[in-house]
Design a protein around this motif. Structure first.
Motif, PDB file in Angstrom:
ATOM      1  N   PHE A   1       0.839  -1.196   0.000  1.00 22.03           N
ATOM      2  CA  PHE A   1       0.000   0.000   0.000  1.00 22.03           C
ATOM      3  C   PHE A   1       0.876   1.248   0.000  1.00 22.03           C
ATOM      4  O   PHE A   1       1.847   1.317   0.754  1.00 22.03           O
ATOM      5  CB  PHE A   1      -0.908   0.036   1.239  1.00 22.03           C
ATOM      6  N   CYS A   2       0.506   2.211  -0.843  1.00 18.99           N
ATOM      7  CA  CYS A   2       1.206   3.490  -0.867  1.00 18.99           C
ATOM      8  C   CYS A   2       0.203   4.587  -0.490  1.00 18.99           C
ATOM      9  O   CYS A   2      -0.869   4.678  -1.096  1.00 18.99           O
ATOM     10  CB  CYS A   2       1.781   3.739  -2.257  1.00 18.99           C
ATOM     11  N   VAL A   3       0.513   5.402   0.512  1.00 21.26           N
ATOM     12  CA  VAL A   3      -0.473   6.323   1.084  1.00 21.26           C
ATOM     13  C   VAL A   3       0.095   7.743   1.226  1.00 21.26           C
ATOM     14  O   VAL A   3       1.075   7.949   1.948  1.00 21.26           O
ATOM     15  CB  VAL A   3      -0.926   5.825   2.484  1.00 21.26           C
ATOM     16  N   PRO A   4      -0.523   8.725   0.542  1.00 25.25           N
ATOM     17  CA  PRO A   4      -0.130  10.120   0.772  1.00 25.25           C
ATOM     18  C   PRO A   4      -0.479  10.501   2.205  1.00 25.25           C
ATOM     19  O   PRO A   4      -1.645  10.465   2.590  1.00 25.25           O
ATOM     20  CB  PRO A   4      -0.978  10.915  -0.233  1.00 25.25           C
ATOM     21  N   SER A   5       0.528  10.857   2.988  1.00 24.78           N
ATOM     22  CA  SER A   5       0.324  10.935   4.436  1.00 24.78           C
ATOM     23  C   SER A   5       0.598  12.309   5.019  1.00 24.78           C
ATOM     24  O   SER A   5       1.465  13.045   4.551  1.00 24.78           O
ATOM     25  CB  SER A   5       1.226   9.912   5.141  1.00 24.78           C
ATOM     26  N   GLY A   6      -0.164  12.634   6.060  1.00 27.22           N
ATOM     27  CA  GLY A   6       0.008  13.875   6.800  1.00 27.22           C
ATOM     28  C   GLY A   6       0.010  13.563   8.285  1.00 27.22           C
ATOM     29  O   GLY A   6       1.042  13.393   8.913  1.00 27.22           O
ATOM     30  N   ASN A   7      -1.196  13.413   8.832  1.00 31.07           N
ATOM     31  CA  ASN A   7      -1.334  13.081  10.244  1.00 31.07           C
ATOM     32  C   ASN A   7      -1.110  11.608  10.548  1.00 31.07           C
ATOM     33  O   ASN A   7      -1.192  11.185  11.690  1.00 31.07           O
ATOM     34  CB  ASN A   7      -2.736  13.476  10.708  1.00 31.07           C
ATOM     35  N   PHE A   8      -0.909  10.791   9.515  1.00 28.13           N
ATOM     36  CA  PHE A   8      -0.560   9.375   9.665  1.00 28.13           C
ATOM     37  C   PHE A   8      -1.741   8.503  10.087  1.00 28.13           C
ATOM     38  O   PHE A   8      -1.580   7.336  10.392  1.00 28.13           O
ATOM     39  CB  PHE A   8       0.590   9.233  10.694  1.00 28.13           C
ATOM     40  N   GLY A   9      -2.968   9.074  10.067  1.00 24.36           N
ATOM     41  CA  GLY A   9      -4.128   8.290  10.473  1.00 24.36           C
ATOM     42  C   GLY A   9      -4.502   7.259   9.422  1.00 24.36           C
ATOM     43  O   GLY A   9      -4.797   6.104   9.733  1.00 24.36           O
ATOM     44  N   ASN A  10      -4.456   7.669   8.158  1.00 24.15           N
ATOM     45  CA  ASN A  10      -4.843   6.784   7.075  1.00 24.15           C
ATOM     46  C   ASN A  10      -3.938   5.550   7.027  1.00 24.15           C
ATOM     47  O   ASN A  10      -4.401   4.414   7.106  1.00 24.15           O
ATOM     48  CB  ASN A  10      -4.778   7.575   5.763  1.00 24.15           C
ATOM     49  N   ILE A  11      -2.646   5.773   6.935  1.00 22.73           N
ATOM     50  CA  ILE A  11      -1.735   4.628   6.781  1.00 22.73           C
ATOM     51  C   ILE A  11      -1.681   3.796   8.066  1.00 22.73           C
ATOM     52  O   ILE A  11      -1.485   2.576   8.010  1.00 22.73           O
ATOM     53  CB  ILE A  11      -0.327   5.071   6.309  1.00 22.73           C
ATOM     54  N   PHE A  12      -1.915   4.412   9.214  1.00 21.48           N
ATOM     55  CA  PHE A  12      -1.943   3.594  10.434  1.00 21.48           C
ATOM     56  C   PHE A  12      -3.141   2.633  10.416  1.00 21.48           C
ATOM     57  O   PHE A  12      -3.070   1.532  10.966  1.00 21.48           O
ATOM     58  CB  PHE A  12      -1.959   4.435  11.716  1.00 21.48           C
ATOM     59  N   ALA A  13      -4.226   3.040   9.763  1.00 23.31           N
ATOM     60  CA  ALA A  13      -5.366   2.122   9.612  1.00 23.31           C
ATOM     61  C   ALA A  13      -4.931   0.906   8.785  1.00 23.31           C
ATOM     62  O   ALA A  13      -5.344  -0.223   9.060  1.00 23.31           O
ATOM     63  CB  ALA A  13      -6.539   2.832   8.947  1.00 23.31           C
ATOM     64  N   GLY A  14      -4.081   1.121   7.789  1.00 26.69           N
ATOM     65  CA  GLY A  14      -3.544   0.006   7.002  1.00 26.69           C
ATOM     66  C   GLY A  14      -2.702  -0.910   7.862  1.00 26.69           C
ATOM     67  O   GLY A  14      -2.835  -2.146   7.811  1.00 26.69           O
ATOM     68  N   HIS A  15      -1.874  -0.325   8.670  1.00 26.71           N
ATOM     69  CA  HIS A  15      -1.042  -1.102   9.588  1.00 26.71           C
ATOM     70  C   HIS A  15      -1.926  -1.916  10.540  1.00 26.71           C
ATOM     71  O   HIS A  15      -1.631  -3.079  10.850  1.00 26.71           O
ATOM     72  CB  HIS A  15      -0.140  -0.139  10.359  1.00 26.71           C
ATOM     73  N   SER A  16      -3.047  -1.319  10.977  1.00 25.69           N
ATOM     74  CA  SER A  16      -3.981  -2.029  11.855  1.00 25.69           C
ATOM     75  C   SER A  16      -4.580  -3.239  11.135  1.00 25.69           C
ATOM     76  O   SER A  16      -4.697  -4.325  11.714  1.00 25.69           O
ATOM     77  CB  SER A  16      -5.109  -1.099  12.316  1.00 25.69           C
ATOM     78  N   ALA A  17      -4.944  -3.043   9.851  1.00 22.98           N
ATOM     79  CA  ALA A  17      -5.483  -4.165   9.063  1.00 22.98           C
ATOM     80  C   ALA A  17      -4.455  -5.295   9.003  1.00 22.98           C
ATOM     81  O   ALA A  17      -4.795  -6.480   9.135  1.00 22.98           O
ATOM     82  CB  ALA A  17      -5.849  -3.694   7.653  1.00 22.98           C
ATOM     83  N   HIS A  18      -3.208  -4.927   8.820  1.00 19.78           N
ATOM     84  CA  HIS A  18      -2.132  -5.918   8.768  1.00 19.78           C
ATOM     85  C   HIS A  18      -2.009  -6.656  10.104  1.00 19.78           C
ATOM     86  O   HIS A  18      -1.881  -7.880  10.150  1.00 19.78           O
ATOM     87  CB  HIS A  18      -0.829  -5.203   8.410  1.00 19.78           C
ATOM     88  N   LYS A  19      -2.099  -5.921  11.207  1.00 22.48           N
ATOM     89  CA  LYS A  19      -2.044  -6.541  12.545  1.00 22.48           C
ATOM     90  C   LYS A  19      -3.208  -7.516  12.749  1.00 22.48           C
ATOM     91  O   LYS A  19      -3.149  -8.428  13.559  1.00 22.48           O
ATOM     92  CB  LYS A  19      -2.122  -5.455  13.630  1.00 22.48           C
ATOM     93  N   MET A  20      -4.326  -7.262  12.019  1.00 26.60           N
ATOM     94  CA  MET A  20      -5.500  -8.123  12.133  1.00 26.60           C
ATOM     95  C   MET A  20      -5.421  -9.331  11.201  1.00 26.60           C
ATOM     96  O   MET A  20      -6.365 -10.111  11.135  1.00 26.60           O
ATOM     97  CB  MET A  20      -6.766  -7.315  11.799  1.00 26.60           C
ATOM     98  N   GLY A  21      -4.339  -9.446  10.439  1.00 25.58           N
ATOM     99  CA  GLY A  21      -4.156 -10.628   9.604  1.00 25.58           C
ATOM    100  C   GLY A  21      -4.105 -10.390   8.109  1.00 25.58           C
ATOM    101  O   GLY A  21      -3.926 -11.327   7.341  1.00 25.58           O
ATOM    102  N   LEU A  22      -4.280  -9.142   7.648  1.00 24.94           N
ATOM    103  CA  LEU A  22      -4.234  -8.885   6.204  1.00 24.94           C
ATOM    104  C   LEU A  22      -2.779  -8.980   5.713  1.00 24.94           C
ATOM    105  O   LEU A  22      -1.907  -8.295   6.246  1.00 24.94           O
ATOM    106  CB  LEU A  22      -4.791  -7.486   5.894  1.00 24.94           C
ATOM    107  N   PRO A  23      -2.539  -9.837   4.706  1.00 27.90           N
ATOM    108  CA  PRO A  23      -1.158  -9.949   4.210  1.00 27.90           C
ATOM    109  C   PRO A  23      -0.724  -8.689   3.459  1.00 27.90           C
ATOM    110  O   PRO A  23      -1.292  -8.338   2.432  1.00 27.90           O
ATOM    111  CB  PRO A  23      -1.206 -11.149   3.239  1.00 27.90           C
TER     112      PRO A  23
END
Ligand code: PLP
Length: 465
Positions: free
Chosen positions: A251-273
Motif C-alpha cells: 500500500f502506498c499512502v499520501p500521508s500527513g497526520n498518519f491516520g490513514n496509513i496507520f489504519a492500514g497497519h492495523s489491518a495488517h495486525k489483524m491478519g491482512l497480508p
C-alpha cells in the motif's frame, strides 16, 4: 474489547468512552488491547465472493464496538453512513498499469477520503448519544478538508451542534463553500481573522477552560479519535480483496497526520497480508526523514499544492511508536517529552532496522506533483488530485523493487483542487453532479476576531442549550 492509552497511565475503557472522549486522560491515544484476527478466506466464507463494501465493513468493525451495540445496530449505521456515497461499491479500484492500482477513496459527500471515516463517526455519535439522551457541542478547527467532512457528518442531527473555525480568506474557495453553503440549524461556520494555527489554539484554549467546555458538553472529531482509524481499516481489506485472491499487496499512502496509513497497519495486525507500507510525503517530509533515519525532527511547515499534508507533527504516529516500543507506554511518554523539548526524537538503530523491514517512504516536491498529474492525464486519460499524485509518484518509484501489486490511495477528487490540476494538465476538473451548483449556493458564516472571549460568547449565544 477494551481500549488502552499509548501513554500507559489511563484506565482501560470501552468503545463508547473512546468515541466520545477522543484523547485519553493521560494525553495518549487509544488503541484496542488486542487485535481481532481475520483472514481473507474466512471473510469470503462468511460474506460470499461478491460481498458489498457495507457487509465487509460491518464484519470488520464489529469486534471493535461489540461492547456498545448489537451487530444489527452497527449494520444499520454502516448502511446509513455510506448511502451518501456516489459510487455503488463505495471504494472503486482502478487499474493504472502493470502492478499499479488506485483505490478511489473520494466518492463521499465532500470528495475526500475523510468522509469514509466521518460519515460513520457521525452515525456512531448520534447512536450513542440518543441511547443516553445526551447532547454535545462539537468544536473544531480546519485548514480545509476536515471541516467540511465533519460538517457533512454532523448536519441535521438532533443530539449535536457543530462549530467549525476556519482561517478567514485562507482556505480554497471549493473548501470554504463546502462548509459555508450547508444550510442546517445545527451547523455554525466561524471565519477567524488569523491563521489555521490561531484557530487550533482557540479550540485548545476552549477545551482547557473546563467550566466552558463542560457547560456546552464540548467534544471533538479530530483525527486522533480511534473511531476514525477503525472505519478506515475496512478499505485496506476491501482493496486487497479486489486486487488479489491470496497473495500480499503493497500500500502506498499520501500521508500527513498518519491516520490513514496507520489504519492500514492495523489491518495488517489483524491478519491482512501486506508486504510493504509506503509513506508518501510532500516537501513537509517529517515522516520520510523518520523512516530513513529513525529520527523525527520538527521543522517549519511550508505551503504546497497538497495542503492537507502540510503538517509538522503527525499525531497518529504515536500509535505506531507504541507498537514499535512493544506497547510500553512510559517509553512513548518519554519520547514525546523529548520531541516537545528538543524538537526531535530517535528510536535507535535496532528499532529502525525492524521498522524498515515493513516501511518505505519518499518525498515528492511540487514540481514532481504537477508532472505526475500531467503524465497520468496524458498516458491514461485519468485526472488525479495533487495529494493522489504525491502517492502515485512515490508508488511508481518503488515499482521495480517490489513483486506484489501496489495499491496507491487516491485521497481526494481532482475537482477539490482545480487550480493545481488545471495548471498541470490544462484540464479543468468538473465537480461531480451532487456539487455542480456549489458556486451558486448561498453561503453563511460569521467573521470573528482571533479572540477567545468573543468566540466563546458567540458559541454560548448560538448553542441551543
Ligand atoms: C487528510 C488528508 C491526507 C492526509 O491523511 P492523514 O490521515 O492525515 O495521513 C491526505 N490527502 C487528503 C486529500 C487529505 O484530506
Amino acid at each position: 474489547m477494551r481500549y488502552i492509552s499509548t501513554r500507559g497511565k489511563s484506565p482501560e475503557v470501552t468503545f463508547k468512552e473512546v468515541l466520545l472522549s477522543g484523547l485519553a486522560p493521560d494525553g495518549g491515544l487509544y488503541l484496542p488491547t488486542s487485535w481481532p484476527q481475520f483472514s481473507v478466506d474466512q471473510l469470503k466464507g462468511i460474506l460470499g465472493d461478491d460481498h458489498s463494501y457495507k457487509d465487509l465493513a460491518t464484519e470488520i468493525i464489529w469486534p471493535f464496538v461489540e461492547s456498545s451495540m448489537e451487530k444489527h445496530d452497527l449494520g444499520r449505521l454502516v448502511e446509513r453512513a455510506y448511502d451518501s456515497f456516489s459510487a455503488d461499491n463505495i471504494v472503486p479500484l482502478k487499474h493504472i498499469h502493470s502492478k499499479l492500482w488506485i483505490a478511489e477513496l473520494f466518492h463521499g459527500p465532500t470528495l475526500a477520503f475523510k468522509d469514509i471515516a466521518l460519515q460513520l463517526v457521525g452515525e456512531l455519535f448520534e447512536f450513542q448519544l440518543q441511547n443516553d439522551s445526551e447532547k454535545i457541542t462539537i468544536v473544531g478547527a480546519t485548514s480545509g478538508d476536515t471541516g467540511s467532512a465533519a460538517i457533512e457528518a454532523c448536519r441535521d442531527r438532533e443530539a449535536m451542534e457543530i462549530f467549525i473555525l476556519h482561517p478567514y480568506g485562507r482556505t480554497s474557495e471549493v473548501q470554504r463553500r463546502q462548509m459555508t453553503s450547508v444550510r442546517s440549524a445545527n451547523v455554525f461556520n466561524i471565519a477567524i481573522e488569523g491563521t489555521f494555527d490561531d484557530c487550533q489554539d482557540l479550540v485548545k484554549a476552549m477545551f482547557a477552560d473546563v467550566k466552558f467546555s463542560n457547560r456546552i458538553n464540548m467534544s471533538a472529531v479530530n483525527s486522533i479519535n480511534w473511531a476514525r482509524v477503525m472505519a478506515q481499516i475496512v478499505y485496506y481489506w476491501w482493496a486487497s480483496m479486489q486486487v488479489t485472491d491470496s497473495g500480499p499487496v503493497n500500500f502506498c499512502v499520501p500521508s500527513g497526520n498518519f491516520g490513514n496509513i496507520f489504519a492500514g497497519h492495523s489491518a495488517h495486525k489483524m491478519g491482512l497480508p501486506v508486504d510493504k507500507f509506503i509513506v508518501a510525503s510532500n516537501t513537509n517530509d517529517v515522516l520520510d526523514r523518520f523512516f530513513r533515519s529513525g529520527e523525527m525532527e520538527l521543522r517549519d511547515v511550508k505551503p504546497t499544492f497538497s495542503p492537507s499534508m502540510d503538517i509538522q507533527i503527525s499525531s497518529n504516529f504515536e500509535r505506531l511508536l507504541f507498537e514499535v516500543y512493544g506497547r510500553n507506554g512510559s517509553l512513548v511518554e518519554k519520547a514525546f517529552r523529548e520531541l516537545r523539548t528538543d524538537l526531535s526524537l530517535s528510536v535507535g538503530e535496532e528499532n529502525l532496522l525492524e521498522i524498515q523491514g515493513k516501511w518505505l517512504s519518499r518525498k515528492v516536491n511540487d514540481q514532481e506533483t504537477l508532472e505526475t498529474i500531467s503524465k497520468i492525464a496524458d498516458e491514461f486519460d485519468y485526472l488525479i488530485d495533487p495529494h493522489t499524485a504525491v502517492g502515485l509518484k512515490t508508488a511508481e518509484s518503488y515499482m521495480s523493487e517490489l513483486d506484489a501489486p501496489i495499491i496507491s490511495l487516491a485521497t481526494a477528487h481532482p475537482s477539490k483542487f482545480p487550480n493545481a490540476v488545471e495548471h498541470a494538465s490544462g484540464i479543468t476538473p468538473s465537480l461531480p453532479q451532487q456539487l455542480s451548483d456549489l458556486f451558486e449556493r448561498e453561503e453563511s458564516y460569521e467573521i470573528l476576531p482571533n479572540d477567545e472571549q468573543v468566540v466563546k460568547a458567540y458559541i454560548l449565544e448560538h448553542s441551543r442549550r
